[in-house]
Design a protein around this motif. Structure first.
Motif, PDB file in Angstrom:
ATOM      1  N   LEU A 182      38.097  23.398  59.043  1.00 19.30           N
ATOM      2  CA  LEU A 182      39.243  24.216  59.440  1.00 19.30           C
ATOM      3  C   LEU A 182      40.074  23.555  60.531  1.00 19.30           C
ATOM      4  O   LEU A 182      41.287  23.757  60.590  1.00 19.30           O
ATOM      5  CB  LEU A 182      38.780  25.594  59.891  1.00 19.30           C
ATOM      6  CG  LEU A 182      38.312  26.507  58.778  1.00 19.30           C
ATOM      7  CD1 LEU A 182      37.800  27.818  59.337  1.00 19.30           C
ATOM      8  CD2 LEU A 182      39.432  26.756  57.780  1.00 19.30           C
ATOM      9  N   ALA A 183      39.446  22.777  61.391  1.00 24.87           N
ATOM     10  CA  ALA A 183      40.204  22.069  62.422  1.00 24.87           C
ATOM     11  C   ALA A 183      41.131  21.037  61.805  1.00 24.87           C
ATOM     12  O   ALA A 183      42.200  20.751  62.352  1.00 24.87           O
ATOM     13  CB  ALA A 183      39.255  21.406  63.411  1.00 24.87           C
ATOM     14  N   HIS A 184      40.753  20.497  60.657  1.00 23.72           N
ATOM     15  CA  HIS A 184      41.617  19.532  59.987  1.00 23.72           C
ATOM     16  C   HIS A 184      42.647  20.191  59.081  1.00 23.72           C
ATOM     17  O   HIS A 184      43.659  19.590  58.763  1.00 23.72           O
ATOM     18  CB  HIS A 184      40.776  18.523  59.200  1.00 23.72           C
ATOM     19  CG  HIS A 184      40.044  17.569  60.081  1.00 23.72           C
ATOM     20  ND1 HIS A 184      40.672  16.557  60.762  1.00 23.72           N
ATOM     21  CD2 HIS A 184      38.744  17.489  60.427  1.00 23.72           C
ATOM     22  CE1 HIS A 184      39.800  15.885  61.477  1.00 23.72           C
ATOM     23  NE2 HIS A 184      38.608  16.445  61.296  1.00 23.72           N
ATOM     24  N   VAL A 185      42.403  21.430  58.689  1.00 27.34           N
ATOM     25  CA  VAL A 185      43.330  22.152  57.808  1.00 27.34           C
ATOM     26  C   VAL A 185      44.410  22.879  58.609  1.00 27.34           C
ATOM     27  O   VAL A 185      45.592  22.818  58.262  1.00 27.34           O
ATOM     28  CB  VAL A 185      42.555  23.143  56.910  1.00 27.34           C
ATOM     29  CG1 VAL A 185      43.494  24.038  56.143  1.00 27.34           C
ATOM     30  CG2 VAL A 185      41.641  22.384  55.959  1.00 27.34           C
ATOM     31  N   LEU A 186      44.014  23.548  59.691  1.00 27.83           N
ATOM     32  CA  LEU A 186      44.962  24.312  60.498  1.00 27.83           C
ATOM     33  C   LEU A 186      45.624  23.414  61.538  1.00 27.83           C
ATOM     34  O   LEU A 186      44.963  22.589  62.168  1.00 27.83           O
ATOM     35  CB  LEU A 186      44.250  25.475  61.200  1.00 27.83           C
ATOM     36  CG  LEU A 186      43.739  26.585  60.305  1.00 27.83           C
ATOM     37  CD1 LEU A 186      42.969  27.599  61.127  1.00 27.83           C
ATOM     38  CD2 LEU A 186      44.882  27.257  59.586  1.00 27.83           C
ATOM     39  N   ASP A 187      46.921  23.629  61.735  1.00 32.29           N
ATOM     40  CA  ASP A 187      47.672  22.792  62.669  1.00 32.29           C
ATOM     41  C   ASP A 187      47.339  23.057  64.135  1.00 32.29           C
ATOM     42  O   ASP A 187      47.286  22.149  64.931  1.00 32.29           O
ATOM     43  CB  ASP A 187      49.180  22.990  62.456  1.00 32.29           C
ATOM     44  CG  ASP A 187      49.664  22.331  61.179  1.00 32.29           C
ATOM     45  OD1 ASP A 187      49.023  21.360  60.734  1.00 32.29           O
ATOM     46  OD2 ASP A 187      50.683  22.795  60.645  1.00 32.29           O
ATOM     47  N   GLY A 188      47.108  24.300  64.513  1.00 35.60           N
ATOM     48  CA  GLY A 188      46.921  24.638  65.912  1.00 35.60           C
ATOM     49  C   GLY A 188      45.503  24.515  66.420  1.00 35.60           C
ATOM     50  O   GLY A 188      45.216  24.888  67.548  1.00 35.60           O
ATOM     51  N   VAL A 189      44.587  23.995  65.604  1.00 36.07           N
ATOM     52  CA  VAL A 189      43.175  23.886  65.999  1.00 36.07           C
ATOM     53  C   VAL A 189      42.791  22.417  66.034  1.00 36.07           C
ATOM     54  O   VAL A 189      43.055  21.673  65.091  1.00 36.07           O
ATOM     55  CB  VAL A 189      42.261  24.656  65.011  1.00 36.07           C
ATOM     56  CG1 VAL A 189      40.809  24.534  65.424  1.00 36.07           C
ATOM     57  CG2 VAL A 189      42.670  26.101  64.915  1.00 36.07           C
ATOM     58  N   THR A 190      42.174  22.000  67.148  1.00 35.66           N
ATOM     59  CA  THR A 190      41.705  20.618  67.266  1.00 35.66           C
ATOM     60  C   THR A 190      40.239  20.622  67.684  1.00 35.66           C
ATOM     61  O   THR A 190      39.798  21.497  68.433  1.00 35.66           O
ATOM     62  CB  THR A 190      42.510  19.841  68.320  1.00 35.66           C
ATOM     63  OG1 THR A 190      42.409  20.505  69.571  1.00 35.66           O
ATOM     64  CG2 THR A 190      43.964  19.707  67.912  1.00 35.66           C
ATOM     65  N   VAL A 191      39.507  19.643  67.180  1.00 40.54           N
ATOM     66  CA  VAL A 191      38.112  19.456  67.568  1.00 40.54           C
ATOM     67  C   VAL A 191      37.846  17.957  67.584  1.00 40.54           C
ATOM     68  O   VAL A 191      38.371  17.214  66.761  1.00 40.54           O
ATOM     69  CB  VAL A 191      37.144  20.209  66.622  1.00 40.54           C
ATOM     70  CG1 VAL A 191      37.145  19.638  65.238  1.00 40.54           C
ATOM     71  CG2 VAL A 191      35.750  20.255  67.191  1.00 40.54           C
ATOM     72  N   ASN A 192      37.043  17.516  68.568  1.00 42.08           N
ATOM     73  CA  ASN A 192      36.732  16.095  68.714  1.00 42.08           C
ATOM     74  C   ASN A 192      35.499  15.725  67.903  1.00 42.08           C
ATOM     75  O   ASN A 192      34.388  15.733  68.411  1.00 42.08           O
ATOM     76  CB  ASN A 192      36.495  15.740  70.182  1.00 42.08           C
ATOM     77  CG  ASN A 192      37.765  15.782  70.989  1.00 42.08           C
ATOM     78  OD1 ASN A 192      38.863  15.737  70.446  1.00 42.08           O
ATOM     79  ND2 ASN A 192      37.628  15.889  72.287  1.00 42.08           N
TER      80      ASN A 192
END
Length: 117
Positions: A17-27
């Motif tokens: 989901l972090a890669h699909v949604l624009d406003g979510v980032t994860v390292n």
């Protein structure tokens, strides 16, 4: 062992989901695993308290306010984990809805078969 598999599947859902949604980032995947653990701990410790405190509103909205509580849990995880970011409340709301859907799909795919007794 079942808890570890569930956490790994939840981390996979966070990572996707972090890669699909624009406003979510994860390292990375390790960051997603940390986020999955933090969300699980927050769901165990904080969510029941929030549900009790907001019970009248939850009843008036026929349970839809639980979506807001889930988004607040996501925003709290954003503040606690350095490698995780959510841009807005609406993004957290969408993330929590999609995370629930994706988790249920992944858990149903990798569910252990019960042996007949």
């Amino acid at each position: 062992m079942n808890v570890i598999i569930r956490l790994l599947l939840n981390a996979l859902a966070v990572f996707i989901l972090a890669h699909v949604l624009d406003g979510v980032t994860v390292n990375g995947y390790l960051g997603a695993l940390i986020v999955a653990v933090v969300i699980a701990v927050l769901n165990i410790l904080v969510k029941p308290l929030l549900i009790i405190l907001t019970l009248p509103v939850t009843l008036m909205t026929l349970g839809l306010f639980l979506l807001v509580i889930n988004a607040l849990i996501i925003l709290l995880a954003d503040k606690l984990v350095d490698g995780f970011g959510v841009s807005s409340f609406l993004t957290a709301l969408l993330f929590s809805i999609l995370l629930s859907i994706l988790q249920s799909i992944l858990h149903s795919i990798f569910k252990e078969k019960k042996k007949p007794q």
